[in-house]
Motif scaffolding. Sequence first.
Motif: not given
Length: 187
Positions: A4, A8, A48, A110
């Motif tokens: 990832l 993301a 994240r 993403q």
Amino acid sequence: MEPLATNAALVIIDMQQGMNDPNLGRRNNPDAERHIQQLLNAWRQSQRPVIHVRHISRTPGSVFWPGQSGCEFQQALAPLKHEHVVEKNVPDAFAATGLERWLHMRSIKQLVIAGVITNNSVESTARSGGNLGFDVIVAGDACYTFDQTDLSGRLWPAEDVHALSLSNLAMDYARVVDTAELLADGD
């Protein structure tokens, strides 16, 4: 699955108290909340971005009508102060919410989507994200839906509705993976 992106974004859709209303009917995937919680914990640990999407209905009588407890986030999945909250009035979290701009301003390309309802807000948001050029991943086991009656009056079990919705997304809009695979590739 490739690793990832370090930025993301986890997009948790409509995990509000109203989803527990028994009038919505029988649902599939009783483990969805546990999987969403695992994703949320992993995203917070890795720092994240997390986006919480809340539906605010324009339809009187809706479980998401403003001012009712149904609009509130489920306590276990409630946003932290620094996490982004998007309010929407239609199934698509990109429609008139500023979400696309928010993501572009942070160079986020993403998205990992989880939440409800698979064949409604999850599918609508994932389709738009894919059409807008985002790399969309749907955590299939971190979503659920309800039994649905079609236009001819046939009742479709939630498991079938869920499976077809995820299959629709996997054709052109998103990759569909399980939570365990995302957590294994998250670091």
